[in-house]
Design a protein around this motif. Structure first.
Motif, mmCIF file in Angstrom:
data_model
loop_
_atom_site.group_PDB
_atom_site.id
_atom_site.type_symbol
_atom_site.label_atom_id
_atom_site.label_comp_id
_atom_site.label_asym_id
_atom_site.label_seq_id
_atom_site.Cartn_x
_atom_site.Cartn_y
_atom_site.Cartn_z
ATOM 1 N N LEU A 1 5.808 -51.814 18.547
ATOM 2 C CA LEU A 1 7.018 -51.353 17.847
ATOM 3 C C LEU A 1 8.236 -52.187 18.254
ATOM 4 C CD1 LEU A 1 6.568 -47.496 18.241
ATOM 5 C CD2 LEU A 1 6.631 -48.698 16.063
ATOM 6 N N VAL B 1 14.894 -50.947 28.454
ATOM 7 C CA VAL B 1 15.249 -50.058 29.580
ATOM 8 C C VAL B 1 16.196 -50.826 30.510
ATOM 9 C CG1 VAL B 1 14.350 -48.684 31.500
ATOM 10 C CG2 VAL B 1 13.037 -48.880 29.379
ATOM 11 N N GLU B 2 17.399 -50.299 30.622
ATOM 12 C CA GLU B 2 18.484 -51.020 31.319
ATOM 13 C C GLU B 2 18.190 -51.330 32.781
ATOM 14 O OE1 GLU B 2 22.467 -49.456 31.156
ATOM 15 O OE2 GLU B 2 22.183 -48.982 29.033
ATOM 16 N N GLU C 1 16.226 -51.100 22.250
ATOM 17 C CA GLU C 1 15.721 -50.012 23.103
ATOM 18 C C GLU C 1 15.047 -50.534 24.376
ATOM 19 O OE1 GLU C 1 16.922 -47.370 22.273
ATOM 20 O OE2 GLU C 1 17.134 -47.398 20.095
ATOM 21 N N LYS D 1 18.336 -58.513 34.056
ATOM 22 C CA LYS D 1 18.386 -57.176 33.474
ATOM 23 C C LYS D 1 18.955 -57.307 32.062
ATOM 24 C CE LYS D 1 17.444 -54.541 37.235
ATOM 25 N NZ LYS D 1 18.355 -54.088 38.254
ATOM 26 N N ARG E 1 7.637 -57.217 24.304
ATOM 27 C CA ARG E 1 7.135 -55.902 24.728
ATOM 28 C C ARG E 1 6.166 -55.328 23.699
ATOM 29 N NH1 ARG E 1 11.568 -51.366 25.198
ATOM 30 N NH2 ARG E 1 11.428 -51.558 22.935
ATOM 31 N N ASP F 1 7.111 -44.432 11.022
ATOM 32 C CA ASP F 1 6.707 -43.360 11.949
ATOM 33 C C ASP F 1 5.344 -42.787 11.570
ATOM 34 O OD1 ASP F 1 8.971 -43.703 13.385
ATOM 35 O OD2 ASP F 1 9.990 -41.875 12.722
ATOM 36 N N GLU G 1 17.810 -51.294 17.574
ATOM 37 C CA GLU G 1 18.708 -51.297 18.753
ATOM 38 C C GLU G 1 18.003 -51.830 20.006
ATOM 39 O OE1 GLU G 1 21.867 -50.337 18.745
ATOM 40 O OE2 GLU G 1 22.041 -49.379 16.792
ATOM 41 N N PHE H 1 12.451 -52.218 17.549
ATOM 42 C CA PHE H 1 13.512 -51.347 17.022
ATOM 43 C C PHE H 1 14.785 -52.139 16.725
ATOM 44 C CE2 PHE H 1 10.878 -49.108 20.117
ATOM 45 C CZ PHE H 1 10.403 -48.039 19.365
#
Lengths: 393, 201
Positions: free
Chosen positions: B67, B75-76, B73, B120, B136, B29, B71, B69
């Motif tokens: 970045l 976008v659903e 992350e 998706k 991404r 961070d 999980e 992550f």
């Protein structure tokens, strides 16, 4: 900005069930007050304009409101009729134009009223002919625009009147009429009426009739007696159910026209003074009453306003509940989407941009709701307005 | 956490290890400008992050940092294609290159998900999700790629594949790579291993 709208659209489409529920809730909250107010305003406007265009109505004593509604909308039949001679009496006062109305039988499954009038009525209401002409004799009729459309009748067609009540066996009831004219739409109750000459309405009611010439009857089964002055025949003499150019001469009334019934008289006074004099004169006659439709309708509108106030309170309650539901939804949404927002922030998205995304999502939902509410309101206003007017009548 | 001095060379691939709670994520961070140090400074290519305001830090992250992550992350409600494009969709500060769609396809092909671009995230396996997240993070050709436990939610086979992909992609994009991991079996793939507990708290 474009990207945010794109993302917002994607969100709204992906969670379509949630979006549909939100849209329906907001639509309801917008639709109820908008449609409600529009409907009541339209009803009020229609009632007022019709009442204001009908200065005075004379009828038998009884419910003033029923008499008003009868003269304006023809739907309510007053319990008592008055004699046609009142027409002459009032005419002789010389205070203005006098227009008799006699609501008699109906046609069609929806019981469209047949109303007996004189030709002056068309002029008084400024009703224009769209096709054909006004009636020129008994047996002719002029249809209101909606009736013509509904019954799919045009000039030259005919129809048979039907008894008002099944037990109404004393009158002739079934008389065949020829359509000679269709009125242009007026946006009033005149669009929903079959107009006939007042004498035609009496014939439907059995006060007049036509039959084969009794002077020429030779059949002993039909002829009861004959002397120099008159011939007496029985019921088997052929009665005409259709008034034609050939048989019109045989139609007659067995009593003086002045004794025949009318349900109301519309009076169009020359001026205020005439109206006042006429009111005094009519009030002196114990079996008559004179009403001012605008006054009676104003009383009704006052009641509608009370209903409107209650309606506004209910609409406001729904609006508040919907607002709270939206707040709850937003709070839950923020909680559920916190990781999505944190991720966006971490990869460089500003807080205001994230807020903008939320705003766009709501704007899309609200925009859809407003469009849907307006569409529904437009559809509903016309339908419900007619329904309320029917209920009032 | 106290760090006296920690230098990273351009193009270096570093694994950060250390026990839970030792500050590995905090370090990432700080490097990304998401958090600010209470004392001292972080200098990135001669830019002192401490001197940047919030908007400048966001622009710095949006343009220089990628970045990944634990999980994923993703976008659903967006497709794989849009998830890869997300940095451009939400950041007005970075200009979208003219042939960005070609780059999306190229990146997706390089990690083996080119046939999943219209899907998706819900219809992807864990390994595929992380590949999307890697794409991404690389779409804007960042100078520094930071991955926080990128294999934490993957099975053994996928762990190796994802680390290989990260290293390959970082080399291909000439990005510096810093990966936080617990997994000792992965650390020998990196140029340098930094045990954060050695910095001292």
């Amino acid at each position: 900005m474009d990207s945010l709208i794109y993302l917002a659209v994607k969100y709204v489409c992906h969670y379509w069930v949630k979006s549909v529920i939100l849209v329906l809730c907001i639509t309801l909250a917008i639709f109820l007050p908008v449609a409600g107010t529009a409907v009541l305003d339209q009803v009020q406007l229609q009632l007022k304009s019709r009442a204001e265009s009908t200065p005075k109505v004379i009828g038998a004593k009884g419910s003033r409101f029923d008499l008003t509604l009868h003269a304006l909308y023809f739907d309510v039949v007053p319990p008592e009729t008055i004699r046609y001679e009142v027409d002459k009496t009032v005419r002789d006062f010389g205070y203005g134009r006098v227009l008799p109305i006699y609501r008699t039988y109906h046609i069609g499954e929806d019981k469209t009223p047949i109303v007996g009038i004189t030709l002056s009525y068309f002029d008084f209401r400024n009703l224009q002919i769209a096709d054909g002409d006004f009636f020129g004799r008994i047996g002719h009729c002029v249809l209101g625009s909606k009736v013509a459309k509904r019954l799919q009748k045009s000039v030259g067609d005919d129809f048979v009147s039907q008894p008002q009540r099944a037990e109404d066996i004393t009158s002739s009831g079934n008389v065949k009429f020829q359509v000679v004219g269709i009125l242009s739409p007026s946006g009033t109750s005149d669009d929903d009426v079959v107009f006939v000459d007042i004498k035609s309405s009496w014939i439907i009611d059995g006060f007049g009739h036509g039959h084969e010439d009794v002077e020429t009857v030779q059949d002993r089964d039909k002829l009861l007696s004959r002397d120099d002055k008159r011939a007496i025949v029985n019921e088997s003499v052929a009665k005409f159910i259709e008034i034609t150019d050939e048989n019109i001469g045989s139609f007659h009334f067995h009593s003086s026209l002045s004794k025949l019934p009318i349900s109301a008289l519309i009076l169009d006074p020359v001026d205020e003074k005439s109206a006042t004099f006429l009111t005094d004169k009519i009030n002196e006659i114990d079996y008559l009453q004179i009403v001012e439709p605008s006054v009676e309708i104003e009383k009704l509108i006052e009641k509608i306003f009370r209903v409107k106030t209650l309606f506004n309170i209910a609409s406001a309650a729904i609006f508040i509940v919907t607002g709270l539901f939206l707040v709850l939804n937003t709070l839950l949404s923020i909680r559920l989407r916190s990781r999505e927002m944190i991720t966006m922030y971490k990869i460089g998205c500003g807080r205001f941009t994230i807020l903008g995304l939320f705003v766009w999502e709501y704007l899309i939902v609200i925009l859809l709701s407003v469009l849907l509410a307006l569409l529904l309101s437009t559809i509903t206003v016309e339908y419900v307005q007619q329904m309320i007017l029917q209920m009032i009548r | 956490m106290h760090i006296d001095r920690f230098e990273i060379s351009s193009g270096e691939k570093i694994a950060i290890v250390g026990p839970s709670g030792s500050g590995k994520t905090t370090l990432l961070d700080l490097l990304a400008g998401i958090r600010s140090p209470t004392a001292g400074e972080i200098i990135f290519n001669d830019v002192n992050l401490h001197e940047l305001n919030d908007a400048q830090k966001r622009k710095f992250r949006a343009s220089k940092i990628g970045l990944v992550f634990q999980e994923f992350e993703l976008v659903e409600y967006l497709t794989v294609n849009d998830n890869i494009l997300l940095p451009y969709l939400i950041n007005k500060q970075i200009k979208r290159p003219p042939k960005i769609n070609n780059r999306v396809v190229e990146l997706a092909r390089s990690v083996g998900i080119e046939d999943k671009l219209s899907r998706k995230p819900l219809r992807l396996s864990q390994g595929e999700k992380q590949r999307v997240a890697i794409c991404r993070s690389l779409i804007h050709q960042p100078d520094l790629l930071l991955a926080d436990e990128p294999t934490g939610n993957l099975d053994a086979a996928n762990k190796q594949k994802i680390v290989s992909l990260l290293i390959e992609q970082a080399e291909r994009e000439q990005s510096t790579l810093i990966v936080v991991t617990h997994d000792q079996s992965l650390i020998d793939r990196f140029d340098r291993i930094v045990d954060i507990s050695e910095f001292g708290n």
